[in-house]
Design a protein around this motif. Structure first.
Motif, mmCIF file in Angstrom:
data_model
loop_
_atom_site.group_PDB
_atom_site.id
_atom_site.type_symbol
_atom_site.label_atom_id
_atom_site.label_comp_id
_atom_site.label_asym_id
_atom_site.label_seq_id
_atom_site.Cartn_x
_atom_site.Cartn_y
_atom_site.Cartn_z
ATOM 1 N N PRO A 153 0.827 -1.209 0.000
ATOM 2 C CA PRO A 153 0.000 0.000 0.000
ATOM 3 C C PRO A 153 0.862 1.260 0.000
ATOM 4 C CG PRO A 153 0.013 -1.012 2.176
ATOM 5 C CD PRO A 153 0.706 -1.975 1.258
ATOM 6 N N ALA A 154 0.249 2.375 -0.379
ATOM 7 C CA ALA A 154 0.911 3.683 -0.382
ATOM 8 C C ALA A 154 2.183 3.680 -1.217
ATOM 9 C CB ALA A 154 1.201 4.142 1.054
ATOM 10 N N THR A 155 2.103 3.120 -2.405
ATOM 11 C CA THR A 155 3.244 3.111 -3.324
ATOM 12 C C THR A 155 2.862 3.859 -4.598
ATOM 13 O OG1 THR A 155 2.550 0.915 -4.095
ATOM 14 C CG2 THR A 155 4.300 1.005 -2.452
ATOM 15 N N ILE A 156 3.874 4.367 -5.287
ATOM 16 C CA ILE A 156 3.651 5.144 -6.498
ATOM 17 C C ILE A 156 4.682 4.757 -7.553
ATOM 18 C CG2 ILE A 156 5.060 7.069 -5.637
ATOM 19 C CD1 ILE A 156 3.253 8.978 -7.215
ATOM 20 N N VAL A 157 4.244 4.683 -8.791
ATOM 21 C CA VAL A 157 5.121 4.424 -9.935
ATOM 22 C C VAL A 157 5.072 5.655 -10.829
ATOM 23 C CG1 VAL A 157 5.496 3.001 -11.980
ATOM 24 C CG2 VAL A 157 4.795 1.934 -9.827
ATOM 25 N N LEU A 158 6.236 6.159 -11.204
ATOM 26 C CA LEU A 158 6.331 7.410 -11.959
ATOM 27 C C LEU A 158 6.850 7.159 -13.366
ATOM 28 C CD1 LEU A 158 8.166 9.540 -9.213
ATOM 29 C CD2 LEU A 158 5.714 9.535 -9.684
ATOM 30 N N SER A 159 6.477 8.050 -14.273
ATOM 31 C CA SER A 159 7.117 8.046 -15.587
ATOM 32 C C SER A 159 8.530 8.604 -15.439
ATOM 33 C CB SER A 159 6.332 8.896 -16.577
ATOM 34 O OG SER A 159 6.420 10.273 -16.228
ATOM 35 N N GLU A 160 9.366 8.304 -16.407
ATOM 36 C CA GLU A 160 10.749 8.786 -16.369
ATOM 37 C C GLU A 160 10.797 10.308 -16.325
ATOM 38 O OE1 GLU A 160 14.886 7.920 -18.843
ATOM 39 O OE2 GLU A 160 12.954 7.809 -19.877
ATOM 40 N N GLU A 161 9.925 10.956 -17.064
ATOM 41 C CA GLU A 161 9.898 12.419 -17.089
ATOM 42 C C GLU A 161 9.522 12.993 -15.724
ATOM 43 O OE1 GLU A 161 7.541 16.059 -19.403
ATOM 44 O OE2 GLU A 161 7.191 13.967 -19.959
ATOM 45 N N MET A 162 8.518 12.387 -15.080
ATOM 46 C CA MET A 162 8.109 12.884 -13.769
ATOM 47 C C MET A 162 9.172 12.651 -12.714
ATOM 48 S SD MET A 162 4.087 12.361 -13.031
ATOM 49 C CE MET A 162 4.443 12.935 -11.396
ATOM 50 N N ALA A 163 9.832 11.505 -12.792
ATOM 51 C CA ALA A 163 10.911 11.227 -11.839
ATOM 52 C C ALA A 163 12.020 12.263 -11.965
ATOM 53 C CB ALA A 163 11.458 9.824 -12.076
ATOM 54 N N HIS A 164 12.308 12.658 -13.199
ATOM 55 C CA HIS A 164 13.343 13.671 -13.415
ATOM 56 C C HIS A 164 12.897 15.026 -12.863
ATOM 57 C CE1 HIS A 164 16.799 15.566 -15.305
ATOM 58 N NE2 HIS A 164 15.973 16.496 -15.789
ATOM 59 N N LYS A 165 11.624 15.362 -13.026
ATOM 60 C CA LYS A 165 11.111 16.636 -12.510
ATOM 61 C C LYS A 165 11.180 16.684 -10.985
ATOM 62 C CE LYS A 165 7.269 18.304 -14.230
ATOM 63 N NZ LYS A 165 5.880 18.352 -14.777
ATOM 64 N N LEU A 166 10.939 15.550 -10.358
ATOM 65 C CA LEU A 166 10.927 15.510 -8.897
ATOM 66 C C LEU A 166 12.319 15.376 -8.289
ATOM 67 C CD1 LEU A 166 7.811 13.247 -8.259
ATOM 68 C CD2 LEU A 166 8.100 15.577 -7.410
ATOM 69 N N PHE A 167 13.141 14.511 -8.887
ATOM 70 C CA PHE A 167 14.394 14.129 -8.230
ATOM 71 C C PHE A 167 15.649 14.462 -9.028
ATOM 72 C CE2 PHE A 167 11.135 10.740 -7.390
ATOM 73 C CZ PHE A 167 10.721 11.240 -6.161
ATOM 74 N N GLY A 168 15.491 15.033 -10.205
ATOM 75 C CA GLY A 168 16.662 15.331 -11.013
ATOM 76 C C GLY A 168 17.366 14.056 -11.445
ATOM 77 N N SER A 169 18.653 14.027 -11.272
ATOM 78 C CA SER A 169 19.442 12.865 -11.697
ATOM 79 C C SER A 169 19.526 11.781 -10.624
ATOM 80 C CB SER A 169 20.854 13.311 -12.086
ATOM 81 O OG SER A 169 21.484 13.966 -10.988
ATOM 82 N N MET A 170 18.955 12.041 -9.447
ATOM 83 C CA MET A 170 18.997 11.048 -8.368
ATOM 84 C C MET A 170 18.085 9.867 -8.688
ATOM 85 S SD MET A 170 18.969 13.319 -4.868
ATOM 86 C CE MET A 170 17.358 14.009 -5.211
ATOM 87 N N THR A 171 18.405 8.714 -8.103
ATOM 88 C CA THR A 171 17.518 7.568 -8.250
ATOM 89 C C THR A 171 16.199 7.868 -7.553
ATOM 90 O OG1 THR A 171 17.250 5.211 -7.855
ATOM 91 C CG2 THR A 171 18.403 6.461 -6.154
ATOM 92 N N ALA A 172 15.104 7.347 -8.119
ATOM 93 C CA ALA A 172 13.781 7.638 -7.570
ATOM 94 C C ALA A 172 13.328 6.608 -6.544
ATOM 95 C CB ALA A 172 12.761 7.700 -8.706
ATOM 96 N N LEU A 173 13.829 5.381 -6.631
ATOM 97 C CA LEU A 173 13.369 4.311 -5.752
ATOM 98 C C LEU A 173 13.572 4.684 -4.285
ATOM 99 C CD1 LEU A 173 14.529 1.020 -7.493
ATOM 100 C CD2 LEU A 173 12.252 2.033 -7.452
ATOM 101 N N GLY A 174 12.526 4.455 -3.499
ATOM 102 C CA GLY A 174 12.608 4.688 -2.072
ATOM 103 C C GLY A 174 12.275 6.099 -1.649
ATOM 104 N N LYS A 175 12.216 7.035 -2.595
ATOM 105 C CA LYS A 175 11.858 8.416 -2.249
ATOM 106 C C LYS A 175 10.375 8.473 -1.872
ATOM 107 C CE LYS A 175 15.835 10.447 -3.465
ATOM 108 N NZ LYS A 175 16.560 9.321 -4.052
ATOM 109 N N VAL A 176 10.008 9.451 -1.068
ATOM 110 C CA VAL A 176 8.630 9.618 -0.617
ATOM 111 C C VAL A 176 8.050 10.881 -1.241
ATOM 112 C CG1 VAL A 176 7.107 9.986 1.356
ATOM 113 C CG2 VAL A 176 9.029 8.398 1.545
ATOM 114 N N VAL A 177 6.911 10.716 -1.905
ATOM 115 C CA VAL A 177 6.229 11.827 -2.578
ATOM 116 C C VAL A 177 4.891 12.065 -1.881
ATOM 117 C CG1 VAL A 177 5.257 12.659 -4.750
ATOM 118 C CG2 VAL A 177 7.316 11.240 -4.771
ATOM 119 N N HIS A 178 4.620 13.325 -1.567
ATOM 120 C CA HIS A 178 3.329 13.678 -0.982
ATOM 121 C C HIS A 178 2.360 14.000 -2.113
ATOM 122 C CE1 HIS A 178 0.625 14.922 2.215
ATOM 123 N NE2 HIS A 178 0.299 15.983 1.486
#
Length: 817
Positions: A153-178
């Motif tokens: 529960p409470a998991t999210i899957v992002l498109s590559e473009e959205m992951a870049h907008k949120l986290f830049g070049s950092m890996t997205a796995l494990g990050k928490v998005v509100h």
């Protein structure tokens, strides 16, 4: 032999450069139009073709029948998927999604960076999905595991473009998005996957997926675990066992619905029918409202397919007309070849070789033009169209074959016609165009201008309808309305404070909050019925939740009673305002008779009563494809999802800057977002706007090709009658008289085409307009414009050659005599 055919064909082309140019250019334009439309049609018809096991994937749609009225949705209740998988051995697996767009046009995502300002933005195209969703549909993951990404529960899957907008070049796995959503509330979600969209079309377009569990929807589903009648908000997909026809499953649904929801459906006074729609067909099913993405109209595709075929046909007709018109120029050549022993078959091969050579040259130019125009065409259609080698080599070969076939079709009649000349008559100078050839040529001119006239009428009618949609009175104030979304619980909590702050601006006339606004999907509804009736007499009524000032802000005025007001303490959740259509549907003779009367609505075994305090005039809460239906307003207990700001006339830039400052004064951690209501409403007609533009552009191309042929025929007509013209001038004929003589025959042919095409175009456009509940009439001015423009285009096209012939020195033309 074949090489010799092409060699001679090339020489003949060089001898008649104008003729060759007209034919090659006309064919190239026709082929380019055909190629562009074909690329677009292949794109539209290949939606979801890449999905794994797609031949066994189906979507469950629902037909609702209430009091003899039927409407359809691409949705089901929450518990249906699990029950179908449990009860139907033919079903291997079931999954659900719920579009976030059902209750909102955009969702706010926020990533809090320790020690820095949060990264926040609004995003559309979000879906709530079951844990097994990625077992059904293909989304290549570049981070995480597709099969397990939504299990927790409470998991999210992002498109590559959205992951870049949120986290830049950092890996997205494990990050928490509100995630702040009108659909799913305010919750934190852990990133468990990042996908790269497939470079192929799908009816499932999403920038992010949220797990079905871990938000407000999870609690909602737990409360609805036995509800098979209401809350049809979930899109359900089934994977059938291999070889199982969908009708086998559909046949079991009546007993299934009776088992799980029969009693509830009977109490509520309606019944449901389930149907299975192949996933590959969803994009072309415009009878399935409420789907994840808007469908494409098959009618529009057939219109474009017809345009592609007819545009190419016009080009072929030009070739045939010009080739037969030039027959006198080629008659001596044919006679000499026959005297020297040439047989009919070799002459046919020679002329077909010329035709095919021209078509190959036209194909080369058309391919280059298609590649050049494809980016602009992609923008026009709103599709990511592409043509590249070797990926599209089969398509290139198909186009080449099409070009050769077009060349053969265009050249087959001239080839047989020219090869049939009798050498004795030709060499004695007794050759003349036969009556059959002249009649055929005239018939083809009429036919190609019938196509052009039909396209002109269609273009004018579609443009008139789009103008009608833009200017029609919608029953509310649509201009100068700024829509500000309220997504988070914080913004909803401070909605009244925001309203108060916004109203302090002198450029703001009023402001109000609502759950929905006109043009937006409104899934909330109730079945209202009067005392003395039961739920089976209930009228399906759309429902919007508003604050005290929303109706005044929108300019929706009462025709009886009043609107909600703080001056009336009794205005609470048990009071309702209806539109005129709802009042009529409930059986009131006039709006005044409904004031003070209570209406009932049943839900989960309880009856709720609402007192009618006002009746507002009908307004278009949906686009003009649909008729106005019953609608109701209740006061919102939780604050709206949108804040509507009615601005004074003038430049919006200073006001928007001021509203943004006011927003950040109250809510400094969230981005300020806005849109304009009139532009949002107009988005409902994007497909029609695109069709209108496409028809206009390709109509111009068809007219251009037709005029090229007409120009060529006028040139040859003037050339054939050069001596006649010289004699007429010597005898005193004026230039105007010569022009009229040469133009008259063509104008008559075009006039006949207009007369034949007008009723056909009227019939086609009436069928197209049936897709709108509100439509502009096809007036006589449409045909007046068409007649005038067609004759004017014809006159301009042939007048150049006619005037040139009329001004020619008769002495030169009569020297040979």
């Amino acid at each position: 032999m074949i090489f010799n055919y092409f060699k001679i064909a090339w020489r003949n082309m060089m001898k008649a450069k104008a003729f060759s140019f007209i034919n090659i250019f006309g064919l190239a334009v026709g082929l380019a139009c055909c190629m562009l439309i074909t690329v677009y049609l292949r794109y539209e018809w290949n939606y979801d073709s890449y999905q794994r096991d797609v031949e066994n994937l189906y979507q469950v749609a629902t037909d609702f029948n209430m009091q003899g009225k039927t409407f359809r949705l691409a949705a089901t209740p929450s518990p249906m998927a699990a029950a179908v998988q449990r009860d139907f051995p033919e079903v291997r697996e079931a999954t659900r999604v719920m579009p976030m767009s059902l209750f909102e046009d955009k969702t706010m995502l926020q990533y809090v960076v320790p020690g820095a300002a949060p990264v926040s933005f609004y995003e559309d195209k979000g879906l709530l999905a079951d844990s097994n969703f990625f077992n059904f549909f293909t989304f290549p993951f570049i981070e995480g595991n597709a099969h397990t990404a939504l299990v927790q529960p409470a998991t999210i899957v992002l498109s590559e473009e959205m992951a870049h907008k949120l986290f830049g070049s950092m890996t997205a796995l494990g990050k928490v998005v509100h995630v702040s959503s009108a659909t799913n509330g305010d919750h934190d979600f852990k990133v468990t996957g990042v996908f790269r969209p497939v470079d192929a079309p799908s009816h499932i377009e999403a920038n992010f997926f949220l797990s079905m569990n871990g938000g407000d929807i999870e609690q909602f589903m737990k409360r609805q675990v036995n509800d098979f009648a209401t809350n049809n908000m979930f899109v359900t997909y089934l994977r059938l066992q291999p070889g199982i026809p969908p009708v086998t499953v559909e046949a079991k649904f009546p007993a299934f619905l009776n088992k799980y929801g029969g009693k509830q459906l009977a109490e509520m006074g309606f019944h449901k029918t389930q149907m299975l729609v192949p996933v590959r067909d969803i994009h072309l099913r415009n009878d399935l409202p409420g789907n994840i993405t808007p469908p494409t109209s098959k009618t529009s595709l057939y219109i474009l397919l017809s345009i592609a075929a007819f545009t190419l046909l016009i080009a072929c007709i030009n070739f045939m007309n010009l080739a037969t018109a030039r027959s006198a120029k080629r008659s001596s050549e044919v006679g000499i070849r026959k005297v020297l022993g040439a047989v009919k078959g070799s002459l046919i091969g020679q002329f077909l070789g010329e035709s095919v050579l021209m078509s190959i040259l036209a194909f080369a130019f058309a391919w280059g033009a298609t590649l050049l125009l494809l980016p602009a065409f992609s923008h026009l259609t709103g599709r990511d169209l592409s043509l590249s080698l070797p990926a599209h080599l089969p398509l290139l070969l198909e186009f080449l074959v099409l070009a050769i076939v077009a060349g053969l079709i265009a050249g087959v009649y001239p080839a047989f016609y020219l090869s049939s000349f009798q050498p004795a008559k030709v060499l004695k100078g007794k050759f003349s165009n036969s009556l059959a050839a002249i009649s055929l040529r005239r018939g083809l001119v009429v036919f190609q201008f019938m196509i052009s006239v039909t396209l002109i009428v269609s273009s004018v009618v579609i443009n008139d309808q789009m103008q009608f949609l833009r200017t029609q009175d919608l029953g509310f104030q649509k201009t100068a309305q700024i829509v500000v979304p309220l997504r988070s619980s914080t913004s909803k909590y401070f909605s009244q404070s925001l309203e108060t702050e916004f109203r302090r601006n002198s450029q703001v006339l009023s402001a109000g909050a609502s759950m929905y606004y006109p043009g937006l999907i409104n899934p909330s509804d109730n079945l209202f019925y009067r005392d003395g009736q039961n739920a089976q007499a209930g009228q399906r009524t759309r429902l919007n939740y508003i604050d005290y000032t929303y109706l005044q802000t929108m300019g929706i005025s009462p025709v009886a009673g009043r609107v909600f007001s703080k001056e009336f303490p009794g205005d609470t959740l048990d009071r309702v305002i209806l539109n005129e259509t709802a009042v009529r549907a409930l059986g009131f003779a006039k709006p005044e008779a409904a004031i003070g009367v209570k209406v009932n609505s049943d839900f989960q075994g309880q009856t709720f009563k609402y007192e009618i305090v006002g009746v507002v005039r009908d307004f278009h809460f949906e686009d003009l494809h649909l008729p106005i239906t019953p609608y109701a307003f209740r006061l919102t207990p939780w604050g709206g999802s949108y804040l509507i700001v009615h601005a004074r006339p003038g430049s919006p830039a200073p006001l928007l800057s001021s509203l943004e400052k006011a927003w950040h004064k109250i809510i400094p951690t969230e981005p300020f977002e806005y849109s304009f209501l009139d532009e949002d409403f107009q988005k409902n007609y994007i497909a029609e706007e695109r069709l209108s533009a496409l028809v206009q552009y390709f109509t111009l191309m068809a007219i251009l090709i037709s005029c090229l042929g007409l120009f060529g025929l006028a040139s040859f007509s003037a050339e054939q009658r050069i001596r006649e013209i010289g004699i007429r001038k010597v005898l005193g004929a004026s230039v105007g008289g010569i022009v009229l003589m040469l133009s008259k025959d063509f104008l008559i042919l075009v006039g006949i085409a207009v007369g034949l095409a007008s009723p056909l175009a009227w019939f086609i456009m009436r069928k197209w307009l049936e897709g709108f509940a509100y439509q502009t009439p096809i007036s006589w001015t449409v045909f007046a414009i068409t007649i005038f423009s067609t004759l004017a285009i014809t006159l301009v096209t042939i007048s150049f050659q006619a005037i040139r012939a009329g001004l020619a020195n008769p002495v030169k033309s009569l020297k040979a005599e």
